[in-house]
Design an enzyme around this catalytic site. Structure first.
Site, PDB file in Angstrom:
ATOM      1  N   ALA A 272      -1.156   7.804   7.784  1.00  0.00           N
ATOM      2  CA  ALA A 272      -0.028   8.763   7.877  1.00  0.00           C
ATOM      3  C   ALA A 272       1.147   8.293   7.029  1.00  0.00           C
ATOM      4  CB  ALA A 272       0.384   8.927   9.332  1.00  0.00           C
TER       5      ALA A 272
ATOM      6  N   ASP B 290      16.434  -0.160  11.621  1.00  0.00           N
ATOM      7  CA  ASP B 290      15.568   0.950  12.084  1.00  0.00           C
ATOM      8  C   ASP B 290      16.361   2.043  12.820  1.00  0.00           C
ATOM      9  OD1 ASP B 290      13.451  -0.583  11.096  1.00  0.00           O
ATOM     10  OD2 ASP B 290      13.131  -1.565  13.018  1.00  0.00           O
TER      11      ASP B 290
ATOM     12  N   HIS C 164       8.991   2.909   8.807  1.00  0.00           N
ATOM     13  CA  HIS C 164       8.812   2.056   9.980  1.00  0.00           C
ATOM     14  C   HIS C 164       7.609   2.572  10.765  1.00  0.00           C
ATOM     15  CE1 HIS C 164       9.977  -0.668  13.170  1.00  0.00           C
ATOM     16  NE2 HIS C 164       9.794   0.320  14.033  1.00  0.00           N
TER      17      HIS C 164
ATOM     18  N   SER D 196       0.828  -1.213   0.000  1.00  0.00           N
ATOM     19  CA  SER D 196       0.000   0.000   0.000  1.00  0.00           C
ATOM     20  C   SER D 196       0.863   1.264   0.000  1.00  0.00           C
ATOM     21  CB  SER D 196      -0.974  -0.003   1.189  1.00  0.00           C
ATOM     22  OG  SER D 196      -0.294   0.175   2.400  1.00  0.00           O
ATOM     23  N   ASN D 197       2.022   1.230   0.631  1.00  0.00           N
ATOM     24  CA  ASN D 197       2.920   2.392   0.547  1.00  0.00           C
ATOM     25  C   ASN D 197       3.441   2.564  -0.873  1.00  0.00           C
ATOM     26  OD1 ASN D 197       3.521   3.871   3.188  1.00  0.00           O
ATOM     27  ND2 ASN D 197       3.492   1.724   3.816  1.00  0.00           N
TER      28      ASN D 197
ATOM     29  N   ARG E 247      22.735 -14.510   2.663  1.00  0.00           N
ATOM     30  CA  ARG E 247      22.188 -13.162   2.449  1.00  0.00           C
ATOM     31  C   ARG E 247      23.058 -12.341   1.521  1.00  0.00           C
ATOM     32  NH1 ARG E 247      22.182 -11.309   8.034  1.00  0.00           N
ATOM     33  NH2 ARG E 247      21.655  -9.305   7.141  1.00  0.00           N
TER      34      ARG E 247
ATOM     35  N   MET F  20      10.471  -7.272   3.861  1.00  0.00           N
ATOM     36  CA  MET F  20      10.688  -7.923   5.143  1.00  0.00           C
ATOM     37  C   MET F  20      11.927  -8.832   5.156  1.00  0.00           C
ATOM     38  SD  MET F  20       8.609  -6.272   6.707  1.00  0.00           S
ATOM     39  CE  MET F  20       7.426  -6.316   8.023  1.00  0.00           C
ATOM     40  N   ARG F  21      12.973  -8.476   4.421  1.00  0.00           N
ATOM     41  CA  ARG F  21      14.242  -9.193   4.504  1.00  0.00           C
ATOM     42  C   ARG F  21      15.270  -8.241   5.089  1.00  0.00           C
ATOM     43  NH1 ARG F  21      12.963 -14.074   4.341  1.00  0.00           N
ATOM     44  NH2 ARG F  21      15.183 -14.536   4.212  1.00  0.00           N
ATOM     45  N   ILE F  22      16.143  -8.786   5.928  1.00  0.00           N
ATOM     46  CA  ILE F  22      17.211  -7.935   6.485  1.00  0.00           C
ATOM     47  C   ILE F  22      18.353  -7.892   5.480  1.00  0.00           C
ATOM     48  CG2 ILE F  22      18.904  -7.714   8.348  1.00  0.00           C
ATOM     49  CD1 ILE F  22      16.799  -8.985  10.190  1.00  0.00           C
TER      50      ILE F  22
END
Ligand code: GAR
Length: 218
Positions: A178, A150, A114, A17-18, A70, A95-97
């Site tokens: 928001a 983050d 975030h 959605s973003n 990774r 959602m992967r680091i």
């Protein structure tokens, strides 16, 4: 708009959605970023279909065959980004680091959103933790990505009230509204070369004076 639009990739893992909010903003001829690619790590990410329907180029880099390597997964993403001449990367529910070396390559050119007012509530379950802590305000943060999760310099934040009786669903829905406002704005600031980064502080060149009035919530 003055200047060339920055070629931007949006990385997603799910709903998107973003991403949709940014695609909408980017339709404005004056928007300084062009969404040149939407990349997902899972083929069934709903946002991938949305982007394809909008005529945006999409890519799928499945993390599973890399079996936890990774570095190799990130190298594959890097290859796709380079093949598409990408200049800015937007993480939107990806959602992967990412590895430190990948993040380093994109210093001050990779954004994340975030769902908390960082530096409070890094990581997961942000809504539950904000409610549990008795916060009267929560919100969302767009920041430059650094190797620590983050933790990067903050570009934009928006605060929303935590209302008595809120649960994670009601609070997340309020914060998402928001998010859809500030993520396109933050990307426009970066793509329009309006931000400078000094350590953890981001300075923004505004056209209008900033409203410094105190706003009381609840
Ligand atoms: C958004 O709420 C975003 O803030 C969050 O995932 C959601 C993605 O929604 N991101 C994180 O929690 C990252 N730590 P979307 O796919 O509909 O944009």
């Amino acid at each position: 708009m003055s200047g060339r639009k920055k070629r931007t990739a949006i990385l997603i893992s799910g709903r998107g959605s973003n991403m949709t909010a940014i695609l909408k903003a980017a339709r404005d001829p004056d928007y300084p970023a062009e969404i040149a690619l939407v990349l997902a790590n899972n083929a069934d990410a709903k946002g991938l279909a949305t982007a394809a329907n909008e005529g945006i180029k999409t890519a799928h880099v499945d993390h599973r065959p890399f079996k936890g390597d990774r570095e190799a997964f990130d190298a594959e993403i890097q290859k796709v980004l380079e093949a598409n001449d990408i200049e800015l990367v937007v993480l939107a529910g990806f959602m992967r680091i990412l590895t430190a070396s990948f993040v380093e390559r994109w210093t001050d050119r990779m954004l994340n959103i975030h769902p908390s007012l960082l530096p409070s509530f890094k990581g997961l379950h942000t809504y539950e933790r904000a409610i549990e802590a008795g916060c009267r305000l929560s919100g969302c943060t767009v920041h430059f990505v650094r190797a620590d999760m983050d933790s990067g310099p903050i570009i934009c934040q928006a605060a929303v009230p935590v209302i008595d009786g809120d649960d994670a669903d009601s609070l997340s829905a309020r914060i998402l509204v928001a998010e859809h406002q500030i993520y396109p704005q933050a990307l426009a600031l970066v793509a329009g070369d309006r931000v400078t980064v000094d350590g953890m502080r981001v300075t923004i060149r505004h056209d209008e004076p900033v409203d410094g009035s105190v706003q009381l919530v609840n």
